[in-house]
Motif scaffolding. Structure first.
Motif, PDB file in Angstrom:
ATOM      1  N   TYR A 204      12.541  59.384 -28.503  1.00 17.87           N
ATOM      2  CA  TYR A 204      12.033  57.944 -28.354  1.00 17.87           C
ATOM      3  C   TYR A 204      12.301  57.610 -30.042  1.00 17.87           C
ATOM      4  O   TYR A 204      12.136  58.307 -30.832  1.00 17.87           O
ATOM      5  CB  TYR A 204      10.826  57.750 -27.767  1.00 17.87           C
ATOM      6  N   LYS A 205      12.552  56.459 -30.177  1.00 14.80           N
ATOM      7  CA  LYS A 205      12.635  55.978 -31.606  1.00 14.80           C
ATOM      8  C   LYS A 205      11.229  55.773 -32.481  1.00 14.80           C
ATOM      9  O   LYS A 205      11.221  56.063 -33.560  1.00 14.80           O
ATOM     10  CB  LYS A 205      13.162  54.619 -31.615  1.00 14.80           C
ATOM     11  N   GLU A 206      10.216  55.416 -31.342  1.00  9.81           N
ATOM     12  CA  GLU A 206       8.876  55.428 -31.952  1.00  9.81           C
ATOM     13  C   GLU A 206       7.898  55.972 -31.114  1.00  9.81           C
ATOM     14  O   GLU A 206       8.260  55.928 -29.782  1.00  9.81           O
ATOM     15  CB  GLU A 206       8.502  53.835 -32.053  1.00  9.81           C
ATOM     16  N   VAL A 207       6.650  56.258 -31.481  1.00  4.38           N
ATOM     17  CA  VAL A 207       5.615  56.741 -30.681  1.00  4.38           C
ATOM     18  C   VAL A 207       4.280  55.722 -31.110  1.00  4.38           C
ATOM     19  O   VAL A 207       3.927  55.620 -32.030  1.00  4.38           O
ATOM     20  CB  VAL A 207       5.220  58.120 -30.763  1.00  4.38           C
ATOM     21  N   ALA A 249      11.699  49.199 -24.924  1.00  2.52           N
ATOM     22  CA  ALA A 249      12.356  50.486 -24.529  1.00  2.52           C
ATOM     23  C   ALA A 249      12.480  51.435 -25.589  1.00  2.52           C
ATOM     24  O   ALA A 249      12.284  51.193 -26.708  1.00  2.52           O
ATOM     25  CB  ALA A 249      13.917  49.857 -24.086  1.00  2.52           C
ATOM     26  N   ASN A 250      12.474  52.645 -25.522  1.00  8.40           N
ATOM     27  CA  ASN A 250      12.842  53.784 -26.509  1.00  8.40           C
ATOM     28  C   ASN A 250      11.687  53.912 -27.278  1.00  8.40           C
ATOM     29  O   ASN A 250      11.617  54.202 -28.537  1.00  8.40           O
ATOM     30  CB  ASN A 250      14.318  53.297 -27.557  1.00  8.40           C
ATOM     31  N   VAL A 251      10.531  53.318 -26.508  1.00 10.02           N
ATOM     32  CA  VAL A 251       9.195  53.740 -27.239  1.00 10.02           C
ATOM     33  C   VAL A 251       8.201  54.829 -26.198  1.00 10.02           C
ATOM     34  O   VAL A 251       8.431  54.470 -24.932  1.00 10.02           O
ATOM     35  CB  VAL A 251       8.575  52.613 -27.583  1.00 10.02           C
ATOM     36  N   ALA A 252       7.679  55.563 -26.848  1.00 15.40           N
ATOM     37  CA  ALA A 252       6.689  56.476 -25.955  1.00 15.40           C
ATOM     38  C   ALA A 252       5.282  56.068 -26.276  1.00 15.40           C
ATOM     39  O   ALA A 252       5.295  55.694 -27.525  1.00 15.40           O
ATOM     40  CB  ALA A 252       6.862  57.901 -26.360  1.00 15.40           C
ATOM     41  N   ILE A 277      12.873  58.194 -18.858  1.00 13.97           N
ATOM     42  CA  ILE A 277      14.255  57.783 -19.198  1.00 13.97           C
ATOM     43  C   ILE A 277      14.580  56.838 -20.281  1.00 13.97           C
ATOM     44  O   ILE A 277      14.858  57.198 -21.493  1.00 13.97           O
ATOM     45  CB  ILE A 277      14.983  56.983 -17.962  1.00 13.97           C
ATOM     46  N   ASN A 278      14.126  55.540 -20.343  1.00 12.97           N
ATOM     47  CA  ASN A 278      14.017  54.779 -21.378  1.00 12.97           C
ATOM     48  C   ASN A 278      12.660  54.202 -22.120  1.00 12.97           C
ATOM     49  O   ASN A 278      12.727  53.535 -23.060  1.00 12.97           O
ATOM     50  CB  ASN A 278      14.960  53.529 -21.131  1.00 12.97           C
ATOM     51  N   THR A 279      11.565  54.614 -21.681  1.00  7.90           N
ATOM     52  CA  THR A 279      10.393  54.522 -22.075  1.00  7.90           C
ATOM     53  C   THR A 279       9.615  56.056 -21.628  1.00  7.90           C
ATOM     54  O   THR A 279       9.814  56.369 -20.828  1.00  7.90           O
ATOM     55  CB  THR A 279       9.697  53.364 -21.679  1.00  7.90           C
TER      56      THR A 279
END
Length: 335
Positions: A204-207, A249-252, A277-279
């Motif tokens: 992911y891009k960010e957490v 999206a793309n954030v955990a 998948i996307n989060t």
């Protein structure tokens, strides 16, 4: 043998607004647990109790019936009620009754014998309630299992309990080398757990950590989260405003609140985002349902069943206890 009715030592004023039948039940239990009554001792008759304490027959019958159903006393026709079993009372003081606390409590009561009676109470992080219930409990219990919190007067209230009878659980607060404690580590072990899933978080891009304004979760977990992200060069954020929370999206996400977990899952459905998948999400504290929600929620949790079992061991032993219950990450498809 018959006993003096005064041995029950009932103090109506100290019992406040508690129902009278419950006061009688507690008085009998206390007399047994403090060895003022022994197995085979005959309790005051219903008529004696009515006369001595100005009680109705229904009140006394109800109290004795409850004690009989619990196996503490028994009766013989024309001979009255007698003590059937020695009993001890334990004061169990939890913060709230969430799902994972139910696991702890169920484990505790299933690992104590039937002659040990657990009185469970909740303080809901209210210092006034905490102090009042502790003060009212002094002298009535053989052991105390207490889940404390940070607050004015909490340490003073705990100091009223004889040290050898007190077990601090969950949080290692207000303890020293002579204290009994059974706790989980909210700091370093959490960082180690995150390290175990670093390979998944880097998808992911960010957490983001969800630490809403209403939580009482120890802040050391947030500090460990920030330290972990910085050490591993992860872009991160700590979200504290529950009203403005929005899933991207793309954030955990790492959530210390089941309420925020619910909001996360609800928004995923609305936005057609797929956890894993996307989060992604890690939830704090295992509950029986998390392994089934959304193909399974990844959790960081201590073993609450073991904590309950260990607390029961403290109750049944005169040995000191100073133990940490290990925590770990359970990886499921939400990450």
């Amino acid at each position: 043998m018959a006993v003096d009715k005064h041995i029950l030592n009932i103090d109506w004023e100290a019992s406040g607004n508690m129902p009278k039948f419950r006061i009688v039940v507690d008085a009998v239990k206390s007399a047994i647990s403090e060895n003022r009554l022994s197995i085979g001792d005959v309790l005051p008759s219903v008529n004696q109790m009515c006369t001595e304490y100005q009680l109705s027959r229904d009140t006394v019958f109800k109290a004795y019936t409850i004690l009989k159903e619990q196996g503490i006393i028994d009766s013989v026709p024309n001979k009255g009620y007698f003590v059937a079993e020695q009993t001890r009372k334990v004061f169990v003081f939890l913060d709230t009754f969430k799902a994972y606390k139910e696991v702890l409590y169920d484990s505790f009561v299933h690992n104590i014998p039937r002659n040990v009676i657990a009185d469970v109470n909740f303080h809901h992080y209210n210092t006034r309630v905490f102090k009042k219930l502790i003060e009212d409990s002094i002298g009535r219990y053989t052991k105390y299992i207490v889940m404390p919190f940070e607050g004015d007067g909490v340490a003073e209230a705990l100091s009223l309990i004889p040290r050898e009878k007190l077990l601090i659980i969950d949080w290692k607060l207000y303890t020293d080398e002579q204290s009994n404690y059974l706790y989980q580590d909210f700091g370093e072990s959490f960082g180690k757990g995150l390290q175990d899933v670093l390979h998944l978080l880097t998808k992911y891009k960010e957490v983001h950590m969800l630490y809403p304004e209403y939580t009482n979760h120890p802040h050391v977990t947030v500090e460990e989260f920030c330290k972990f992200c910085e050490a591993n060069h992860l872009t991160y954020e700590v979200e504290t405003d529950s009203e403005s929370f929005e899933v991207h999206a793309n954030v955990a996400y790492v959530s210390v609140s089941d309420r925020m977990l619910g909001r996360f899952l609800e928004q995923c459905r609305q936005k057609k985002l797929e956890p894993g998948i996307n989060t992604g999400i890690i939830s704090y504290n295992e509950t029986p349902m998390k392994k089934f929600i959304y193909k399974g929620i990844t959790v960081f949790s201590t073993d609450f069943e073991l904590m309950g079992k260990k607390a029961a061991q403290f109750v049944m032993s005169d040995k000191p206890m100073q133990e940490r219950i290990e925590s770990h990450i359970e990886i499921r498809e939400s990450l």
